[in-house]
Design an enzyme around this catalytic site. Structure first.
Site, PDB file in Angstrom:
ATOM      1  CG  HIS A 517      -1.758   1.205   1.398  1.00 29.28           C
ATOM      2  ND1 HIS A 517      -3.102   1.204   1.116  1.00 29.28           N
ATOM      3  CD2 HIS A 517      -1.471   2.474   1.798  1.00 29.28           C
ATOM      4  CE1 HIS A 517      -3.597   2.414   1.335  1.00 29.28           C
ATOM      5  NE2 HIS A 517      -2.627   3.197   1.758  1.00 29.28           N
ATOM      6  CD  GLU A 518       1.499   3.581   3.681  1.00 29.39           C
ATOM      7  OE1 GLU A 518       1.664   4.624   3.030  1.00 29.39           O
ATOM      8  OE2 GLU A 518       0.465   3.370   4.359  1.00 29.39           O
ATOM      9  CG  HIS A 521       0.374   6.312  -0.706  1.00 32.89           C
ATOM     10  ND1 HIS A 521      -0.635   7.004  -1.309  1.00 32.89           N
ATOM     11  CD2 HIS A 521      -0.176   5.759   0.416  1.00 32.89           C
ATOM     12  CE1 HIS A 521      -1.758   6.874  -0.596  1.00 32.89           C
ATOM     13  NE2 HIS A 521      -1.496   6.111   0.453  1.00 32.89           N
ATOM     14  CG  HIS A 524       0.411   8.809  -6.942  1.00 31.64           C
ATOM     15  ND1 HIS A 524      -0.598   9.316  -6.176  1.00 31.64           N
ATOM     16  CD2 HIS A 524       0.242   9.345  -8.166  1.00 31.64           C
ATOM     17  CE1 HIS A 524      -1.345  10.133  -6.913  1.00 31.64           C
ATOM     18  NE2 HIS A 524      -0.853  10.157  -8.126  1.00 31.64           N
TER      19      HIS A 524
END
Lengths: 730, 248
Positions: A517-518, A521, A524
């Protein structure tokens, strides 16, 4: 310096020398890079000639922040003055682009400080944070309320058709103007005054709300004797004993000390309450603790939050009205991906029914367990954790300790690196000659498929006592192409258990999902490729920025991918299929509850923020129960946050935004479904489309457009229901 | 404007149902969910130490063999010069006891062989002894050797045995530090060898320096009374001081 240290050490005790020996060895291995900083000058006032401009962490001391902040704000304001007082007619370049160039020093210190104040903090930094918070908001007010600046922006906006702007420039102009307008730039003086009065009232009430909530949460404790600990595991008992002894240490009188002597303390903090509710076989005590939790702020005492919550909601509605919005939610959502309350309600209601339906099945499952035990009661809200755990053991049992050996941190990192390699051709090279703020933080250079430098990735994975809880992504440097190609430095911070001794760190599958998940990010923030820094990376709307992160989670639980990295740290064997099956099955456990409590809170949030300014609101409880009755919340579940402790919306910045996580979840499940449909989770066309739309555009285009560009249509909720086991397929 | 937006937007996000951002105003949420942060300096220091060790292991694992080998040789050498003052004194104690190079060579060899044995055994985890005891006896060994220098003209036959026994202890001392430093798993033996090699170089350096300084006067008849005995007494005094310090 080091000579001196060694010399004096000879006179000191042996232990001292031992330490020195070790540190000397450390220096040999660690300090391959010599600091070029002048120690007499604040590092924030110097050029950073470090590799890839990683902040010179070893040179930065606590006392450097405040002066740098002060100077940074001063510089920022004078830069703004220069723009405003420019005698030339406003142009995009002399106004908007120049604005992009302002605040460099403030950003330099701000990024380091806000990161370290969370990932490697201490009481001084926390104090500094409290001091800085009002200073910074006053500073940004000065900019956003600067009329001269707004006039230049506005005249450009009026003339936007004739400026020959690219779509990215146009969006930047629009966004910039919107910031001013939303701060009240178009209001009359009278309205501005009203708004600023409302703002200061809201801010005062929010603070009281938070303080009351803290007092209420800290105010209750369940003090137990040894005989009350039935069912509790050793670890939970030890933590409760520890809590009691900490209370004893802090106690001021002998009498108070006596109260905690040889006792066990549980509190309404989630970390203390959940284990108790799960394990304790004492139904009466479960009820007591649970009730203390859900009644926080609702006890009719001086720390009651009912009126405050209603008052905040009302003031927000008034403010929205003055600013020309129908409700506060309209004001907030304008900036989001879902643009109106109707769209949000539509989504929440669509999900609500399957969630509650599933929750009712879960209640029935638990009731069956209770009945089989010969219990003579109906499952209540305070029984949920205890009996769902029994259902879990029966139906979804997963031996964490059997899985962990397959999930060493290094293997999982390799897994996530390989995933992005297969998707986008990225390569990660660990760098060993850069000193970070803590020795557990690691750093990699990220290169693109053509070998060019894309960014720096820092991973700081282990929990420690000077790190805040949770997991997050942040950055030490942003991306921009305005004045040459600047690539970002991003960081992931997690709280995984540190390894014991020389063993490798072994993760739980939850940890693995968090890591992916991190990392989503981080991607991104790394793949971003835009001209203007303020539009880079994770700058998009709140209900969009969770998409790149939650999307990457899907690869972690894809059996093909999982098998490739989950190899036993001792034997090197791949994780067996039946373990994978159990693992994936377990992810569907309790989803009825999780989704229902979350959706209930999201709906409550929306209800509070779609009231009109005229509404007569006295009793928050009545409002809440009406709101929950309307949708049909079952008695066995409370909203994840009841109004009186919904700090996210009444004290934090999530008002009419709590829904955003599930919106992002709809988007990510549907986006991943595209790969499933293609029959290849690394389908090259989809991968490159994913990069060129969702991961690299920052906020240069409307988020919804980016999604549609990738998927060819708007998102559907079917895939999410399937992932969460809410599609009734069982 | 950069920051204006950064402040609004750059606050960071966390796993699905675990909402809390980095906005200072949201800290209250974190505090409620997780309780207040508790700063215990001892624990923070212990965590830092463990992290340093992990970092070192990662860095070492990524180094080419020759570089690692060099680092461990250097570490071994530095453990004698300049940091190993008690080992220096012990070796000097041996030095002052000898008139002939031959007997010195034998003693130093006995010492070296002995400490190499225990260093290997202890680093492998096969032998363990409380550091406090080891350090106290090492201090005592310095006193012993120095006092003996004053009592006897020539080292006695069983002196080699004593030196050997002390060597075993000194080896444990090296090992204790080396284990804390952490040996890379995949080059365990070679790095142990490198460290030991460094220790030998260090010892040799001490002896060569002492030999060069004292050589000219060694054969003089006042050497024993004016140099050897006073020097040994000083060494014994320091050793005794350490012994007391380490025991109490």
């Amino acid at each position: 310096m080091s000579k001196n240290l060694i010399f004096t050490s000879q006179l000191k005790t042996y232990k001292m020398r031992k330490l020195l020996f070790i540190s000397a060895l450390l220096i040999i291995v660690s300090c391959q890079q010599q600091s070029e900083m002048d120690p007499n000058i604040n590092p924030f006032f110097q050029e950073w000639n470090t590799p890839h401009e990683v902040p010179p962490f070893l040179d930065i001391k606590d006392e450097h922040y405040m002066p740098a902040y002060e100077k940074g704000m001063e510089e920022n304001l004078s830069e703004i003055d220069v723009i405003v007082n420019n005698p030339e007619e406003p142009t995009f370049s002399n106004t908007i682009e120049e604005l992009e160039r302002t605040g460099k020093l403030l950003s330099k210190v701000g990024r380091v400080f806000s990161n370290l104040a969370s990932s490697n903090t201490n009481p001084q930094l926390q104090e500094l944070q409290r001091e800085l918070s009002p200073m910074l908001s006053a500073h940004y007010d000065k900019i956003s309320l600067n009329e001269g600046l707004f006039n230049r922006v506005e005249s450009l906006w009026q003339d936007r058709e004739n400026l020959g702007l690219t779509s990215e420039q146009l969006k930047l102009l629009e966004d910039t103007r919107k910031q001013f307008v939303r701060s009240g730039a178009l209001m009359s003086e009278e309205q501005k005054k009203q708004i600023s009065e409302i703002n200061s009232k809201i801010s005062g009430l929010s603070t009281s709300f938070g303080q009351n909530l803290l007092a209420e949460t800290n105010g209750f404790e369940l003090i137990l004797n040894k005989s009350d600990l039935e069912g509790l595991s050793d670890g939970v008992v030890a933590a409760a004993l520890d809590a009691a002894s900490q209370k004893m240490d802090k106690a001021e009188s002998e009498e108070e000390k006596e109260k905690y002597k040889n006792k066990y303390v549980f509190t309404p903090h989630r970390s203390s309450m959940y284990p108790f509710l799960t394990e304790s076989t004492r139904r009466d005590l479960r009820e007591k603790l649970y009730i203390s939790y859900v009644m926080r702020g609702d006890n009719g005492n001086e720390t009651d939050n009912k009126e405050i919550a209603a008052e905040i909601a009302k003031l927000r509605a008034e403010r929205a009205k003055i600013m020309g919005y129908k409700t506060h939610a309209h004001f907030v959502l304008e900036e989001n991906m879902l643009k109106t309350p109707e769209e949000v309600y539509d989504l929440l209601v669509k999900l609500w029914e399957p969630a509650v339906k599933r929750a009712k099945v879960e209640v029935a499952d638990m009731q069956a367990v209770a009945n089989a035990e010969g219990q003579n009661f109906e499952i209540a809200a305070w029984d949920w954790w205890h009996y769902s755990e029994k259902v879990r053991k029966e139906k979804y049992d997963l031996d964490e300790s059997a899985i962990k050996p397959y999930l060493s941190l290094d293997n999982v990192l390799q897994g996530v690196f390989n995933t992005t390699n297969k998707l986008w051709g990225l390569n990660f090279t660990e760098l060993f000659d850069i000193d970070l703020y803590h020795p557990d933080a690691r750093v990699w250079q990220v290169t693109d498929k053509d070998g060019s430098h894309l960014g720096i990735f820092i991973g700081d994975y282990f929990t420690r006592s000077n790190k805040r809880g949770g997991a997050w992504m942040s950055s030490f440097k942003g991306q921009s192409n305005l004045d040459g190609r600047e690539r970002p430095i991003v960081v992931n911070v997690c709280n995984f258990p540190a390894p014991v001794g020389d063993n490798p760190a072994l993760l739980s599958f939850d940890n693995v999902v968090t890591l992916f998940h991190e990392f989503g990010h981080a991607m991104h923030g790394t793949l971003t490729n835009v001209t203007y820094g303020s539009m880079a990376g994770t700058s998009g709307p709140r209900d969009f920025i969770e998409l790149p992160s939650q999307l990457l989670e899907h690869w972690a639980s894809e059996p093909e991918v999982l098998k490739s990295f989950a190899t036993h740290y001792e034997t090197g064997e791949s994780i067996p299929d039946d373990l994978i099956d159990k693992l994936l099955n377990a992810s569907k456990f309790n989803q009825g509850f999780i989704n229902t409590e979350y959706l209930a809170a999201s709906l409550l949030d929306m209800d509070w923020h779609t009231i009109s300014a005229e509404e007569d609101l006295k009793d928050a409880n009545k409002f809440e129960s009406e709101s929950m009755r309307k949708v049909g919340l079952i008695d066995e579940i409370a909203p994840r946050y009841r109004s009186t402790y919904f700090a996210h919306i009444f004290s934090g910045g999530y008002s009419s935004g709590y829904y955003s996580y599930v919106h992002a979840a709809v988007l990510d499940s549907d986006a991943f479904e595209a790969f499933k449909e293609a029959g290849d989770v690394f389908d090259p066309n989809l991968s490159s489309k994913l990069r060129s739309t969702i991961y690299s555009k920052g906020s240069t285009e409307e988020a919804m457009d980016l999604f549609v560009q990738f998927r060819g249509r708007k998102a559907e909720i079917g895939p999410l229901l399937k992932v969460r086991g809410l599609d009734g397929a069982e | 404007m950069n920051l204006f937006r950064a402040v609004l937007f750059s606050f960071l996000f966390i796993t699905s149902f675990n909402l809390y951002s980095h906005n200072p105003e949201d800290f209250v949420i974190a505090e409620i969910e997780r309780g207040q942060m508790n700063f215990e300096n001892e624990q923070i220091a212990a965590e830092y130490g463990a992290a340093l060790k992990r970092q070192r292991a990662r860095r070492l694992a990524a180094m080419p063999f020759y570089k690692k080998f060099y680092i461990f040789v250097k570490a071994g050498f530095q453990h004698i010069i300049p940091e190993g003052i008690d080992h220096i004194l012990f070796v000097l104690g041996l030095f002052f006891s000898c008139i002939t190079f031959r007997s010195l060579l034998w003693q130093v060899t006995a010492f070296t062989v002995a400490h190499s044995i225990t260093l290997v055994l202890a680093a492998q985890g096969l032998v363990q002894l409380s550091g406090d005891i080891v350090e106290a006896i090492i201090a005592l060994s310095i006193v012993w050797v120095a006092v003996e220098n004053c009592l006897y003209k020539e080292p006695s036959k069983w002196r080699y045995m004593i030196v050997f026994a002390f060597g075993l202890l000194h080896g444990l001392g090296f090992a204790a530090l080396l284990t804390q430093y952490g040996l890379p798993k995949d080059n365990f033996i070679s790095m142990l060898l490198a460290f030991n090699l460094g220790v030998e170089f260090g010892q040799l350096a001490v002896l060569v320096i002492a030999f060069v300084l004292i050589k000219m006067i060694m054969k003089k008849n006042w050497y024993s009374n004016e140099i050897k005995i006073p020097a040994s007494l000083i060494i014994a005094g320091i050793g005794l001081f350490w012994f007391i310090e380490r025991v109490f």
